[in-house]
Design a protein around this motif. Structure first.
Motif, mmCIF file in Angstrom:
data_model
loop_
_atom_site.group_PDB
_atom_site.id
_atom_site.type_symbol
_atom_site.label_atom_id
_atom_site.label_comp_id
_atom_site.label_asym_id
_atom_site.label_seq_id
_atom_site.Cartn_x
_atom_site.Cartn_y
_atom_site.Cartn_z
ATOM 1 N N ALA A 127 31.527 41.349 41.391
ATOM 2 C CA ALA A 127 32.446 40.467 42.113
ATOM 3 C C ALA A 127 32.988 39.398 41.177
ATOM 4 C CB ALA A 127 31.735 39.824 43.297
ATOM 5 N N TYR A 128 34.164 38.894 41.513
ATOM 6 C CA TYR A 128 34.827 37.909 40.661
ATOM 7 C C TYR A 128 34.004 36.627 40.532
ATOM 8 C CZ TYR A 128 38.343 34.525 39.120
ATOM 9 O OH TYR A 128 39.008 33.554 38.431
ATOM 10 N N ASP A 129 33.450 36.154 41.654
ATOM 11 C CA ASP A 129 32.678 34.913 41.588
ATOM 12 C C ASP A 129 31.421 35.086 40.740
ATOM 13 O OD1 ASP A 129 31.641 36.616 43.508
ATOM 14 O OD2 ASP A 129 30.973 35.011 44.838
ATOM 15 N N ALA A 130 30.805 36.287 40.788
ATOM 16 C CA ALA A 130 29.622 36.542 39.963
ATOM 17 C C ALA A 130 29.989 36.583 38.482
ATOM 18 C CB ALA A 130 28.970 37.859 40.388
ATOM 19 N N LEU A 131 31.140 37.173 38.172
ATOM 20 C CA LEU A 131 31.580 37.245 36.780
ATOM 21 C C LEU A 131 31.894 35.849 36.245
ATOM 22 C CD1 LEU A 131 32.038 39.508 34.703
ATOM 23 C CD2 LEU A 131 34.441 39.526 35.360
ATOM 24 N N LEU B 31 32.511 29.271 42.218
ATOM 25 C CA LEU B 31 33.802 29.268 42.899
ATOM 26 C C LEU B 31 33.637 28.986 44.386
ATOM 27 C CD1 LEU B 31 35.507 32.385 41.275
ATOM 28 C CD2 LEU B 31 35.578 30.008 40.544
ATOM 29 N N ASP B 32 34.539 28.213 44.933
ATOM 30 C CA ASP B 32 34.565 27.930 46.364
ATOM 31 C C ASP B 32 35.252 29.089 47.079
ATOM 32 O OD1 ASP B 32 34.757 26.947 48.916
ATOM 33 O OD2 ASP B 32 36.239 25.404 48.454
ATOM 34 N N LYS B 33 34.503 29.840 47.878
ATOM 35 C CA LYS B 33 35.062 31.009 48.576
ATOM 36 C C LYS B 33 35.284 30.739 50.067
ATOM 37 C CE LYS B 33 35.509 34.232 46.444
ATOM 38 N NZ LYS B 33 36.625 34.615 45.538
ATOM 39 N N SER B 34 35.286 29.470 50.466
ATOM 40 C CA SER B 34 35.360 29.134 51.885
ATOM 41 C C SER B 34 36.673 29.547 52.541
ATOM 42 C CB SER B 34 35.137 27.626 52.084
ATOM 43 O OG SER B 34 36.116 26.872 51.391
ATOM 44 N N SER B 35 37.746 29.667 51.766
ATOM 45 C CA SER B 35 39.051 30.016 52.348
ATOM 46 C C SER B 35 39.376 31.501 52.228
ATOM 47 C CB SER B 35 40.159 29.199 51.656
ATOM 48 O OG SER B 35 40.005 27.829 51.913
ATOM 49 N N ARG B 36 38.414 32.278 51.780
ATOM 50 C CA ARG B 36 38.679 33.686 51.472
ATOM 51 C C ARG B 36 39.232 34.474 52.656
ATOM 52 N NH1 ARG B 36 34.147 37.950 49.103
ATOM 53 N NH2 ARG B 36 35.551 39.704 48.797
ATOM 54 N N PHE B 37 38.672 34.269 53.845
ATOM 55 C CA PHE B 37 39.057 35.076 55.001
ATOM 56 C C PHE B 37 39.927 34.308 55.993
ATOM 57 C CE2 PHE B 37 35.050 37.069 53.539
ATOM 58 C CZ PHE B 37 35.567 38.313 53.207
ATOM 59 N N ALA C 103 36.551 45.751 33.181
ATOM 60 C CA ALA C 103 36.095 45.228 31.889
ATOM 61 C C ALA C 103 34.659 44.742 32.000
ATOM 62 C CB ALA C 103 37.009 44.090 31.443
ATOM 63 N N GLY C 104 34.312 44.123 33.126
ATOM 64 C CA GLY C 104 32.942 43.662 33.327
ATOM 65 C C GLY C 104 31.958 44.818 33.364
ATOM 66 N N MET C 105 32.360 45.941 33.943
ATOM 67 C CA MET C 105 31.514 47.130 33.959
ATOM 68 C C MET C 105 31.294 47.651 32.544
ATOM 69 S SD MET C 105 33.238 48.971 37.306
ATOM 70 C CE MET C 105 32.272 50.479 37.240
ATOM 71 N N ALA C 106 32.352 47.645 31.743
ATOM 72 C CA ALA C 106 32.245 48.117 30.357
ATOM 73 C C ALA C 106 31.446 47.150 29.489
ATOM 74 C CB ALA C 106 33.637 48.311 29.762
ATOM 75 N N ALA C 107 31.418 45.876 29.897
ATOM 76 C CA ALA C 107 30.715 44.859 29.115
ATOM 77 C C ALA C 107 29.261 44.675 29.547
ATOM 78 C CB ALA C 107 31.451 43.525 29.214
ATOM 79 N N GLY C 108 28.812 45.482 30.501
ATOM 80 C CA GLY C 108 27.409 45.434 30.875
ATOM 81 C C GLY C 108 27.058 44.491 31.999
ATOM 82 N N PHE C 109 28.036 44.124 32.846
ATOM 83 C CA PHE C 109 27.758 43.206 33.950
ATOM 84 C C PHE C 109 27.499 43.919 35.277
ATOM 85 C CE2 PHE C 109 29.996 40.393 30.974
ATOM 86 C CZ PHE C 109 29.122 39.316 30.960
ATOM 87 N N GLY C 110 27.275 45.223 35.231
ATOM 88 C CA GLY C 110 26.948 45.959 36.444
ATOM 89 C C GLY C 110 28.162 46.607 37.086
ATOM 90 N N GLU C 111 27.901 47.383 38.144
ATOM 91 C CA GLU C 111 28.957 48.138 38.812
ATOM 92 C C GLU C 111 29.718 47.268 39.805
ATOM 93 O OE1 GLU C 111 27.560 51.757 40.477
ATOM 94 O OE2 GLU C 111 26.689 52.488 38.606
ATOM 95 N N GLN C 112 31.041 47.306 39.702
ATOM 96 C CA GLN C 112 31.939 46.623 40.633
ATOM 97 C C GLN C 112 31.534 45.157 40.844
ATOM 98 O OE1 GLN C 112 31.749 49.430 43.976
ATOM 99 N NE2 GLN C 112 33.742 50.189 43.374
ATOM 100 N N HIS D 213 41.692 40.863 38.791
ATOM 101 C CA HIS D 213 40.312 41.280 39.047
ATOM 102 C C HIS D 213 40.332 42.220 40.244
ATOM 103 C CE1 HIS D 213 35.928 41.070 38.931
ATOM 104 N NE2 HIS D 213 35.995 41.188 40.248
ATOM 105 N N ALA D 214 39.711 43.414 40.075
ATOM 106 C CA ALA D 214 39.751 44.441 41.130
ATOM 107 C C ALA D 214 41.202 44.681 41.527
ATOM 108 C CB ALA D 214 38.897 44.039 42.323
ATOM 109 N N ALA D 215 41.968 45.220 40.603
ATOM 110 C CA ALA D 215 43.433 45.210 40.684
ATOM 111 C C ALA D 215 44.039 46.235 41.630
ATOM 112 C CB ALA D 215 44.018 45.430 39.280
ATOM 113 N N ARG D 216 43.279 47.199 42.098
ATOM 114 C CA ARG D 216 43.853 48.343 42.810
ATOM 115 C C ARG D 216 44.824 47.934 43.927
ATOM 116 N NH1 ARG D 216 42.508 53.842 43.947
ATOM 117 N NH2 ARG D 216 44.125 54.569 45.367
ATOM 118 N N GLN D 217 44.392 47.065 44.823
ATOM 119 C CA GLN D 217 45.261 46.709 45.953
ATOM 120 C C GLN D 217 46.423 45.813 45.516
ATOM 121 O OE1 GLN D 217 43.446 46.434 50.046
ATOM 122 N NE2 GLN D 217 41.646 45.839 48.868
ATOM 123 N N ASP D 218 46.184 44.970 44.511
ATOM 124 C CA ASP D 218 47.285 44.149 44.002
ATOM 125 C C ASP D 218 48.364 45.031 43.382
ATOM 126 O OD1 ASP D 218 46.108 41.420 44.389
ATOM 127 O OD2 ASP D 218 44.592 42.236 43.059
#
Length: 384
Positions: free
Chosen positions: A116-120, A129-135, A105-114, A80-85
């Protein structure tokens, strides 16, 4: 939960991945204080409960078995959002191919621009999704149970999300759209960090000295593994290109160059680069593609019409407009029907580009129907 820390265990895990059609992958990395991203954790999951976290910082661990999986063209790699990976794996000599990016793929499927993974995940899987450890600090060892649980959940949900999203795209006839985007994302040129090409990412791109200073900063940032901005800010490159100082004292008269730069270890190195460029202006001059120049007032009006058309066609297709065309595309099309713009190729031409040209020729009109814009053909009066 224990991450993989030995080459033998990693080879065993990768052998299990070998028979799968796809593997969901994510990475955790740090790059706030470095030029090169520091890979701190790899997460991977495939159907059937084949899942693990991999600690690339573990002493003696050889990532070779996993890099072989990334190179294996029989296994689809899902991010998801593969550029940096992809950049990270490119730096390790293993661009993941073939690739599927669920954000695109989410953009092509009508889920809006860019999206986020948790929204998808919320919209498709109905999970939060628990995002508490993200940063958190992913370079610090040992990693906590909470960090590892968070990291692994990202790919287990990704592995569940991918088949559903793919089926939706296939049903809508848009899987080929994503395939085209993925081919572009796997192009090594996208991750070029050659110092002599660093000027291409910056504006303006006109001066011989500009190219030399941009290359010096890129090379220095790479060698010292520091962010570009810590070496020299973008605005300083602009001012240096305009003023072209030929000795270190000249740095003291420039507002955007940090105080004390002339007396630092960087000063003499940069002056040497500037003087070399001034001595060979032809050799250092940037090779700039032909620019059509600023958009004319007439073309500017066409751009505004094309923006309305793009929004209408994107709404009709249920796809993010940014995926179809950029403002730069619209400006090029407004000025030239035969320009080589992405919006005039492949599925984009079918979804928007052909109508854009028809609108310019007066063959289509934009009609306001309540709060919605409709695109209608123009009926021309028959000649007598």
């Amino acid at each position: 939960m224990t991450p993989i820390t030995s080459t033998a265990d990693l080879a065993e895990f990768c052998a299990r991945l070998g028979g799968q059609t796809f593997v969901a992958v994510d990475t955790e990395f740090m790059r706030e204080t470095t030029y090169w991203p520091k890979l701190c954790l790899i997460q991977a999951a495939s159907p059937g409960g084949i899942e693990a976290t991999i600690d690339p910082l573990a002493e003696g661990l050889d990532l070779g078995p996993f890099l072989d999986v990334m190179r294996d063209t029989s296994i689809l790699k899902v991010f998801h959002a593969a550029r940096q990976d992809v950049e990270i794996f490119h730096n390790l000599g293993a661009i993941p191919r073939p690739l599927f990016d669920t954000q695109i793929a989410g953009m092509a499927a009508g889920f809006g621009e860019q999206i986020a993974y948790d929204a998808l995940a919320r919209k498709i899987l109905k999970v939060e999704l628990d995002k508490s450890s993200r940063f958190t600090d992913w370079a610090r060892r040992p990693l906590s149970e909470a960090q590892l649980t968070y990291a692994l959940a990202d790919v287990t949900h990704l592995a569940a999300l991918y088949p559903i999203l793919r089926a939706r795209l296939e049903k809508a006839g848009r899987l080929s759209w994503v395939t085209e985007e993925m081919a572009a994302m796997c192009d090594p040129a996208l991750y070029d960090v050659e110092p002599e090409n660093a000027w291409r990412r910056l504006k303006p791109r006109k001066h011989t000295v500009f190219r030399a200073v941009a290359a010096w900063r890129e090379r220095t940032a790479q060698q010292r593994d520091q962010p570009r901005g810590r070496i020299l800010k973008d605005e300083a490159i602009d001012e240096l290109a305009a003023q072209a100082p030929t000795n270190v004292d000249g740095f003291n008269r420039l507002r955007s160059v940090p105080k004390g730069f002339s007396g630092s270890r960087y000063g003499p190195e940069l002056i040497e680069a500037i003087n070399a460029a001034l001595a060979d202006p032809e050799g250092y001059a940037p090779k700039i593609e032909r620019d059509s120049g600023p958009v004319s007032p007439a073309a500017g009006a066409v751009v505004e019409l094309l923006k309305v058309l793009l929004k209408a066609r994107a709404e009709d297709a249920g796809v993010a407009s940014k995926l179809i065309a950029t403002v730069a595309d619209l400006e090029k099309i407004a000025s030239d029907d035969h320009v080589d713009a992405p919006a005039l190729h492949g599925w984009r031409r079918e979804a928007f580009g052909e109508d854009a040209l028809k609108l310019k020729r007066g063959e289509l009109a934009l009609v306001l129907d309540g709060t919605r814009v409709r695109v209608v053909p123009v009926r021309r009066a028959a000649k007598v």
